[in-house]
Design an enzyme around this catalytic site. Structure first.
Site, PDB file in Angstrom:
ATOM      1  N   ASP A   1       1.084   0.860   8.860  1.00  0.00           N
ATOM      2  CA  ASP A   1       1.125  -0.460   9.466  1.00  0.00           C
ATOM      3  C   ASP A   1       2.187  -1.263   8.715  1.00  0.00           C
ATOM      4  OD1 ASP A   1       0.745  -2.595  11.112  1.00  0.00           O
ATOM      5  OD2 ASP A   1      -1.433  -2.567  10.995  1.00  0.00           O
ATOM      6  N   TYR A   2       2.491  -2.402   9.268  1.00  0.00           N
ATOM      7  CA  TYR A   2       3.616  -3.240   8.852  1.00  0.00           C
ATOM      8  C   TYR A   2       3.530  -3.593   7.365  1.00  0.00           C
ATOM      9  CZ  TYR A   2       7.028  -6.930  10.105  1.00  0.00           C
ATOM     10  OH  TYR A   2       8.127  -7.731  10.246  1.00  0.00           O
TER      11      TYR A   2
END
Ligand code: NOJ
Length: 713
Positions: A260-261
């Site tokens: 994820d980011y």
């Protein structure tokens, strides 16, 4: 030598690391996270320092960058282009929680297929969907993105969405890779607070949260995205036991983990890595393939190798997996295929699909005196509320590139759907603001109307990522508007706009009808009008238990009996002293404009042996005045087991259409695995004994019809 072996043998260390780096760059980039490590440039692509991109939109821009990767880098390895295509790309279906309410796996797959086609036409290769996080707590704003509370529904959703996005052939330019996310138990964040830590037992993890991901792996998902959170201090991006031990080695997952980011870089903030080199080493060791938007792999992986924290062999194995996914997607053979094909499906057809799904997602919670459906002719309708006219609320969280200007508002839908009725529109209050100026005008409009449609609920921006709420209810001054309008005594139909259950028990009690329309998609207003008019009778069913009080959360139907089950009038039993244990509306609840009747479940034999299937048949009749869809649920309860089992566990559901007066027999085949539970060692096994099979229109166990079967020789 295979293409991948050949490339690997020629890659420099920097080029290898580059294949593991995913960055957002260039004009036309949308923002889906904090501004970490966004200083990349096109030159990074040219030098092979970036192997994947995200958030770049528009085929011309994507193709231009792809051309640089293919023609100007030393090895010509194409870029992988990812984007959040969550519930649509141009044409938005209802938000995922709403779509779940339709209980139509065929439609779940179809809307994913349509989104894949639109996204692929615009150059996208990989979506960061489906979101498979089950949720029991409406404080958590991301409940809107997921399939609700049930693990079986999660599995069916995982299979349908993966099939829809990926199609039969991943090299088909109209197919895109799927990313099952967010691995795992993200929905259990402490107190429903976004990004918080998770405490979850191994059993709950294995029985409840993991199965949807297993189903995505079985369906061939290209990617999995580990979540931001930690479970008891182990951040998901560093959880080797789960990522590699369980999912890769035991389940056989052969795709890639996309972080994820910034999640690998955030291992430092979590407090398990001292610097980017340690973060990179932990991520790589755990099995993380692509680092989205952090400095960990970009800046930390080389020092990690130099410091001996990770080996080049492990790096090679990781790069190999990324290249294999690029190959599976056909990117080496035709890097420009997506972005240069045209979608065959006409716009009309796409809009019709999301309208049908929007209508099928609406859940009718209450309908006193059959106030709905509304007649085509009759007195004035006052359409009141801040969301009567807003396009944004039709689309909801993750609107992709959907042209919000083209969303059909409730006002537009109702005007077009009821051309022979006078419709007066008053907003009353704004969705978020604190002003109350419009309430008097709204009350006056209600007073002069025969019936009020009240479009209230939750602003789109208040559900989704980073949108936890301590009071999931009406936003702004809507509560005052609702009370004032209901006080006029006119019949009020609440059209509830939301991305999660909103706890507004008193308002629901006072209204004549409540129709949950969620954020219903590009054709939202039109879909809602079709339900209001009866052209499409409501058939949606709640994919989550709807609490009556916030203090009941986390709430879900699959509860265990406890040693002191609730019994009316008893004191020393599991209960609250100030409210019922029961939700306001149970999982599966949803009314229709007709009535359905379910017979007793019939089994061929009440005793069966391990390995045998059990066939359950039940008669279903439409005993009311109109043709409509309904969903029948089949639950099982393992009466005595080595570990106590939930009183109801969903095993199957079927959604069927029946004409007025029609009846049919539904057949459910239960497989041996449906009677297994996890033993004390968390390994599935069949334990002989009695099972109660229940059929019903919801998980209200007071209303289900049961049959007892026995597993044993
Ligand atoms: C963060 C979100 O958690 C995730 O769902 C999304 O895919 C990424 N940002 C990329 O936008």
């Amino acid at each position: 030598m295979s293409r991948i072996d050949d490339l690997l043998s020629r890659m420099t260390l920097d080029e290898k690391i580059g294949q593991l780096v995913m960055q957002a760059l260039g004009a036309g980039t949308i923002v889906t996270g904090p501004g970490a490590a966004t200083d990349s440039s096109v030159d990074d692509v040219r030098q092979g320092r970036i192997g994947s991109i995200l958030n770049l939109v528009g085929r011309d821009r994507i193709l231009a960058l792809q051309k640089i990767a293919v023609e100007e880098t030393r090895l010509g390895i194409p870029l992988l282009v990812g984007l959040d295509v969550i519930h649509g790309y141009l044409t938005d279906a209802p938000v995922p929680l709403a779509e779940t309410a339709a209980f139509r796996p065929d439609l779940w797959e179809e809307t994913a297929r349509m989104a894949a086609e639109e996204a692929a036409e615009d150059g996208v290769h990989l979506t960061f969907a489906p979101m498979l996080d089950l949720a029991r707590d409406p404080r958590w704003g991301r409940m809107v993105e997921g399939p609700g509370e049930d693990p079986y529904v999660g599995r069916v959703m995982a299979a349908a969405k993966t099939a829809g996005f990926q199609g039969r052939d991943l090299t088909d330019p109209l197919s895109i890779g799927a990313t099952a996310k967010h691995f795992v138990a993200y929905g259990a964040v402490n107190a429903g607070r976004e990004y918080a830590s998770v405490e979850v037992s191994d059993r709950t993890l294995h029985e409840f949260y993991l199965p949807a991901f297993k189903a995505a792996v079985d369906a061939g998902t290209v990617a999995i995205m580990p979540a931001f959170h930690d479970i008891a201090g182990r951040p998901m991006s560093g959880d080797k036991a789960l990522l590699t031990g369980l999912v890769r080695d035991t389940w056989g997952f052969d795709g890639i983990y996309v972080s994820d980011y910034d999640a690998i870089g955030e291992l430092v903030a979590h407090g398990v890595a001292a610097d980017m080199a340690e973060a990179a080493a932990i991520g790589l060791e755990a099995g993380m393939d692509i680092d989205m938007m952090s400095a960990a792999y970009r800046e930390g992986l080389k020092p990690a190798i130099e410091r001996g924290l990770v080996s080049v062999d492990l790096l090679d194995a990781t790069v190999r997996r990324v290249l294999a996914v690029k190959e599976r997607l056909g990117l080496f053979d035709n890097p420009y295929a997506r972005g240069t094909i045209a979608v065959a499906r006409p716009r009309q057809e796409r809009r019709a699909l999301v309208r049908a799904v929007g209508a099928a997602s609406c859940v009718l919670l209450k309908n006193d005196d059959a106030v709905l459906p509304l007649a085509p002719t009759g007195g004035r309708i006052a359409l009141i509320g801040p969301f009567a006219t807003t396009k944004r609320e039709m689309i909801g969280a993750w609107y992709g590139l959907g042209d919000r200007e083209e969303a059909v508002t409730i006002e537009a839908g109702v005007r077009a759907g009821f051309p022979h009725r006078e419709v007066v529109v008053v907003e009353g209050v704004s969705g978020l603001g604190t002003e109350t100026d419009g309430i008097a005008e709204a009350v006056a409009a209600a007073g002069e109307a025969d019936l009020v449609l009240l479009a209230v609920g939750e602003a789109a921006e208040l559900s989704g990522e980073a949108a936890s709420r301590v009071r999931p209810g009406f936003t702004g001054r809507q509560a005052e508007l609702v009370s004032a309008v209901i006080a006029t005594g006119k019949p009020v139909v609440i059209l509830l706009v939301c991305g999660r259950p909103l706890i507004e028990t008193e308002a629901f009690a006072a209204a004549a009808a409540v129709l949950v329309i969620w954020h219903p998609g590009s054709e939202g207003g039109a879909a809602v009008a079709e339900v209001l008019s009866g052209r499409r009778p409501p058939s949606g069913k709640l994919p989550v238990s709807w609490p009556s009080h916030l203090g009941q959360v986390p709430i879900f139907y699959a509860q265990r009996n406890t040693g002191r089950p609730y019994a009316e009038g008893e004191f020393f039993v599991t209960k609250y002293v100030d409210a019922s244990n029961e939700p306001l509306y149970p999982f599966g609840y949803g009314l229709s404009y007709t009535t359905f009747e379910l017979g007793e479940p019939i089994v061929e034999a009440t005793r069966f042996k391990p390995g045998e299937t059990v066939n359950v048949t039940v008669r279903l009749a439409n005993t009311g005045p109109v043709s409509a869809d309904t969903t029948v649920f089949l639950f099982s309860h393992d009466c005595v087991a080595s570990t106590a089992r939930p009183i109801l566990e969903l095993k199957r559901f079927q959604t069927v259409t029946l004409a007025a007066g029609e009846e049919t027999f539904l057949h459910f085949d239960l497989e041996p695995a449906d009677f297994e539970c996890l033993g004390p060692d968390l390994v599935p096994r069949a334990e002989p004994g009695d099972f109660v099979l229940s059929v019903g229109f919801s998980a209200d166990r007071r209303l289900v019809k049961t049959v007892r079967v026995t597993l044993g020789d």
